[in-house]
Design a protein around this motif. Structure first.
Motif, mmCIF file in Angstrom:
data_model
loop_
_atom_site.group_PDB
_atom_site.id
_atom_site.type_symbol
_atom_site.label_atom_id
_atom_site.label_comp_id
_atom_site.label_asym_id
_atom_site.label_seq_id
_atom_site.Cartn_x
_atom_site.Cartn_y
_atom_site.Cartn_z
ATOM 1 N N PRO A 111 0.840 -1.201 0.000
ATOM 2 C CA PRO A 111 0.000 0.000 0.000
ATOM 3 C C PRO A 111 0.875 1.251 0.000
ATOM 4 N N GLU A 112 0.511 2.193 -0.824
ATOM 5 C CA GLU A 112 1.227 3.478 -0.867
ATOM 6 C C GLU A 112 0.994 4.204 0.461
ATOM 7 N N PRO A 113 2.053 4.650 1.147
ATOM 8 C CA PRO A 113 1.842 5.334 2.430
ATOM 9 C C PRO A 113 0.946 6.559 2.265
ATOM 10 N N GLY A 114 0.057 6.738 3.215
ATOM 11 C CA GLY A 114 -0.813 7.912 3.204
ATOM 12 C C GLY A 114 -1.987 7.822 2.257
ATOM 13 N N THR A 115 -2.335 6.605 1.798
ATOM 14 C CA THR A 115 -3.476 6.479 0.886
ATOM 15 C C THR A 115 -4.628 5.748 1.553
ATOM 16 N N PHE A 116 -5.801 5.907 0.945
ATOM 17 C CA PHE A 116 -7.018 5.255 1.409
ATOM 18 C C PHE A 116 -7.319 4.123 0.422
ATOM 19 N N ASN A 117 -7.244 2.883 0.895
ATOM 20 C CA ASN A 117 -7.404 1.734 0.007
ATOM 21 C C ASN A 117 -8.643 0.932 0.372
ATOM 22 N N LEU A 118 -9.395 0.566 -0.645
ATOM 23 C CA LEU A 118 -10.585 -0.247 -0.403
ATOM 24 C C LEU A 118 -10.345 -1.647 -0.966
ATOM 25 N N LEU A 119 -10.654 -2.636 -0.121
ATOM 26 C CA LEU A 119 -10.422 -4.023 -0.477
ATOM 27 C C LEU A 119 -11.790 -4.674 -0.621
ATOM 28 N N THR A 175 -2.177 5.515 6.613
ATOM 29 C CA THR A 175 -2.515 4.634 5.501
ATOM 30 C C THR A 175 -3.713 3.817 5.943
ATOM 31 N N ILE A 176 -4.725 3.756 5.115
ATOM 32 C CA ILE A 176 -5.952 3.081 5.508
ATOM 33 C C ILE A 176 -6.278 1.967 4.523
ATOM 34 N N ILE A 177 -6.525 0.784 5.044
ATOM 35 C CA ILE A 177 -7.018 -0.303 4.184
ATOM 36 C C ILE A 177 -8.317 -0.798 4.790
#
Lengths: 469, 229, 191
Positions: free
Chosen positions: A28-36, A196-198
């Protein structure tokens, strides 16, 4: 800034089990909001728990590859070291707190990091103020709503100082307002503190414009596929139920009120469940749908009147009541009282309220239509989520109680299974004149089978489709 | 005693536990109506001194009455020698035990009790927080128990207390919930056998060790040396 | 339990994890509820001269948590710790007895533990449970000899009580625990 990486990872639940992930590489790219995303059971939770270092500590085997934070293998760190880098919010908010009150819970988490008492106080003050939770400081966690509990969980993650925040289906028990607020909090944390959010969710609505990256867990290739966030739906238009004129039925409630602690959930509700018809009970997560079912099955206290054939519920023994009002539980293992799938069906057949209808032949046919025939000699607990749901529904249809309440019976079903379950449900209900009420967050492919819709919002239970008799 | 860390009143929880076990154990082998009465009486005085709810205390004492009576009358019926003494001795013993328990259960919160055992008797943190976590789920456990029974009733079966299927469900729910909670606590940094910040001050002055030791020695000397009636 | 197969619990013979403790404590809370149901039966009998018979008939139920913990976790000390955890839960949630709960929990757990120890902690099956039944019967009976004053009863009554106790422990803490373990094993959720 911490860097997390999954490199060529092959992971299975056991030495001899087929891998869940094969040669997975993901950073995951640091500082990004990721949806799984991905269907339930595809391995979303597993990936999050691997990143959190909970696997393999709590199960499974890394067969090759590694999961690292700043080039250190995360499984070699102690939990109190990991927590400063990564922490997780779980699906079931009520099972993630060791302590009784908000303050004690935060103190527990921070004491694990061996911080000094003044530093603990300082961090607690800061996060409670930042998340506007100060008024909850001394509240018992049990008395908070699902959304509030998840914000407390988020507060402890923040206080720990983790730079990677993992959320596993965090909205399962959270209403729309709570969800909006939690998402806004997360977005703020990402922007201002570069967290960073997943977040893993099977439901894609409400994320458009919010997330930077979208990943799909591919169960067949056992890996992650990156998709464009532009593919996220803006807002899903709710498909309406085409209401039918309602019949009458044996179960009715008047002036029914339910509370959790001193928080009212349902006030002065009134309805008669129509027989031979299938109804949809809709409303936000946490609005009180499961609680209503719990009251109707006499699992919790209620105020007001619940009647079956004009006799108050309390005049029935629980044993008799259970043969009038049945529930298909949201959590499948709550339903099973045998080990093997075929024994579940045999038990229902043995005590069926419609033994002439449910002949051995009809049962075999129904099992075949649900694609269960091949797994009947398996242990129920070892079936996939979707198979467990179908087994539950069939077991309860064979029992054939006059009233059947179904709590999320379609979770984890693929399109073909959904169609098969709904067809069987509709046919049985017509043939045996049962009253059935379904809670389902999924509407697509479902509403066309529904004869009416009850909507629960702001403590009110309202008939929004269907014409009252 | 499910409330949380209270403002401590009275003796330290560890002192009380030491007294409770230290006298409770030899009490089993002592044979004295007088000593039982004195132990129960002192326990009651301690509860009164701490202003424990009089209603609660009376209720508990009342509930135990049939049990004390059962002991009393069974020796009256079945006793072989010295029936009067035995009947009163075993009847009063019920109350001696009960009040020894009540000086802990009625005056100390669960959390303080466990923290105190951790600080003064080295109870590992896994036990302190594992027990606390499980006890905080007690209400949900009650609900789940009802649900297990209903799930069987819906299928025309009654899971009675000697049916292994009832316990199967209990074991599986406990397995599942303990897994969830343990994972969450681990994610919040809990590490078995690692040091943690001790946030609850729980002083145990030397005189309290002396008091507990003294009471136990005096009791044993009286019970096995003096041997009053 | 949606991803049932991901929750196969691993067993480590010595170390006590937070998960083990929560697991046994939760079982202890469930047992607390079951004890409450049983206590109505016990209470009705225990308020009469039949109290010693009530003790010995129901004792198998009160001590189940120990051997169950033993066969589920298969750890050294599991029976004593399982029984003590159940007693601690009982003491904190359901009763005011405190000392009696903890001391008798410990004594009962020791009895079961000795049985498993006699097999060198190698047999958690029928033999282990038989030994644990014998261990618990002897130890708890010896304890009641003093604590509940059985020494004052006639030899005939004591023999009767001993037999009742052996049957009660044998069924609840032996046969029933064995069945439970078999069922749990069939689900594949605990190795």
């Amino acid at each position: 800034m911490d860097h997390f990486a999954v490199t060529n990872l092959t992971f299975a639940y056991a030495e001899d089990a087929p891998p869940i992930f094969q040669e997975l590489t993901f950073a995951p790219e640091p500082g990004t909001f990721n949806l799984l995303t991905g269907p339930s059971g595809s391995g979303k939770s597993t990936l999050l728990k691997l990143l959190a270092g909970l696997y393999p500590q709590y199960g499974g085997v890394i067969q090759s590859g590694q999961v690292t934070v700043n080039d250190t293998e995360i499984s070699t760190l102690q939990p109190f070291q990991r927590a400063a880098h990564v922490a997780m919010l779980f699906q079931n908010p009520s099972r993630q707190f060791a302590m009784r009150t908000v303050l004690e819970q935060l103190q527990f988490a921070l004491a694990n990091l061996q911080l000094s008492p003044p530093e603990i106080d300082r961090r607690i003050q800061t996060v409670l103020t930042d998340l506007h939770l100060t008024q909850f400081t001394h509240r018992a966690l049990e008395t908070l709503s699902g959304g509030e509990q998840q914000r407390v969980a988020l507060a402890s993650v923040l206080a720990l100082g983790s730079s990677l925040i993992l959320l596993d289906e965090p909205f399962a028990n959270v209403d729309a307002a709570g969800r909006t607020q939690l998402l806004a909090d997360l977005k703020t944390l990402q922007r201002t503190q570069h967290k960073t959010i997943i977040l893993a969710d099977h439901d894609l609505s409400g994320y458009a414009g919010l997330v930077d990256q979208l990943y799909h867990v591919d169960g067949t290739q056992r890996t992650l596929l990156q998709e464009s966030p532009a593919a996220l739906p803006a807002t899903t238009p709710a498909t309406p139920v085409q209401g039918q004129p309602l019949t009458t039925g044996p179960l009715a409630w008047h002036d029914l009120s339910l509370t959790v602690g001193d928080r009212p959930l349902i006030t002065a509700a009134q309805f008669t469940l129509p027989a031979s018809q299938l109804g949809l009970l809709s409303g936000d997560n946490g609005a009180g749908k499961s609680t209503l079912f719990a009251a109707l099955t006499r699992q919790r206290r209620y105020a007001g009147d619940i009647r079956y054939q004009d006799r108050p519920a309390k005049q029935y023994k629980l044993k008799q009541w259970a043969l009038q009002v049945a529930e298909v539980y949201q959590n499948s293992p709550d339903q099973f009282i045998r080990i093997q799938a075929s024994d579940e069906l045999a038990l229902s057949a043995q005590h069926s309220l419609h033994p002439t209808y449910w002949t051995a032949e009809r049962i075999a046919q129904a099992a075949a239509r649900l694609n269960l025939a091949a797994v009947l000699d398996h242990v129920s607990y070892a079936l996939s989520g979707g198979q467990q749901k179908k087994l539950q529904v069939l077991s309860m249809l064979i029992m054939g109680q006059p009233v059947l309440l179904l709590d999320e019976p379609f979770a984890g079903l693929d399109q073909a299974s959904l169609q098969a379950v709904l067809t069987l449900l509709q046919q049985t209900i017509h043939d045996l004149q049962l009253s059935a009420l379904v809670v389902s967050h999924q509407r697509q492919g479902v509403v066309s089978f529904m004869d009416y819709e009850l909507h629960l919002a702001d403590q009110q239970l309202q008939l929004i489709a269907g014409e009252a008799a | 005693m499910t409330q949380t860390a209270d403002t401590p009143r009275g003796l330290n929880a560890a002192t009380l536990t030491l007294i409770m076990i230290g006298i409770g154990f030899p009490l089993t082998f002592a044979q004295s109506v007088w000593l039982n009465t004195i132990v129960a009486g002192l326990g009651l005085l301690y509860l009164i001194a701490l202003r424990v709810s009089w209603r609660k205390v009376s209720l508990i004492l009342l509930i135990a009455l049939p049990l004390a009576f059962g002991s009393w009358i069974s020796f009256w019926f079945f006793g072989t020698v010295d029936r009067w003494h035995l009947a009163w001795m075993y009847g009063s013993r019920v109350y001696a035990y009960l009040l020894l328990g009540m000086i802990v259960t009625m005056t100390v919160s669960t959390q303080r009790w466990l923290v105190s055992l951790h600080l003064h008797f080295h109870l590992p943190n896994a036990f302190v927080f594992g027990l606390l976590g499980a006890l905080n789920m007690a209400d949900r456990v009650r609900h789940e128990f009802r649900r297990i029974q209903y799930s069987a009733l819906m299928r025309g079966e009654n899971l009675r207390l000697w049916n292994p299927l009832l316990y199967l469900r209990i074991v599986l729910v406990s397995l599942n919930w303990s897994n969830d909670l343990a994972e969450a606590m681990t994610s919040q940094g809990f590490t078995e056998n690692a040091p943690r910040t001790e946030l609850i001050a729980d002083p145990m002055p030397a005189w309290q060790w002396g008091l507990a030791g003294g009471l136990i020695v005096i009791y044993c000397a009286a019970a096995f040396g003096l041997r009053p009636w | 339990m949606q991803h049932a197969n991901s929750q196969v619990a691993q067993v480590n013979p010595v170390r006590w994890t937070i998960r083990d403790v929560i697991f046994l404590a939760l079982i202890g809370v469930f047992f607390g509820i079951i004890y409450q149901l049983w206590s109505y039966v016990y209470y009705a009998l225990a308020a009469t001269p039949l109290k010693p018979y009530a003790n010995d008939m129901t004792i198998g139920v009160w001590i189940m948590a120990g051997p169950l913990a033993g066969v589920l976790l298969r750890k050294v000390g599991a029976s004593v710790i399982g029984e003590l955890l159940a007693a601690a839960v009982e003491m904190m949630l359901f009763s005011s007895w405190g000392a009696a709960d903890l001391i008798s929990g410990f004594i009962q757990g020791i009895g079961n533990e000795l049985g498993f120890a006699a097999t060198g902690y190698k047999n958690w099956d029928k033999l282990g449970l038989l030994m644990s039944t014998i261990g618990a019967t002897i130890v708890t009976f010896a304890w009641d000899w003093f604590q509940s004053g059985y020494k004052a009863y006639t030899p005939t009554m004591n023999i009767t009580l001993l037999i009742i106790r052996f049957v009660s422990i044998g069924f609840f803490s032996g046969v029933l625990v064995y069945w439970i373990r078999q069922l749990v094993a069939k689900t594949g959720l605990l190795k």
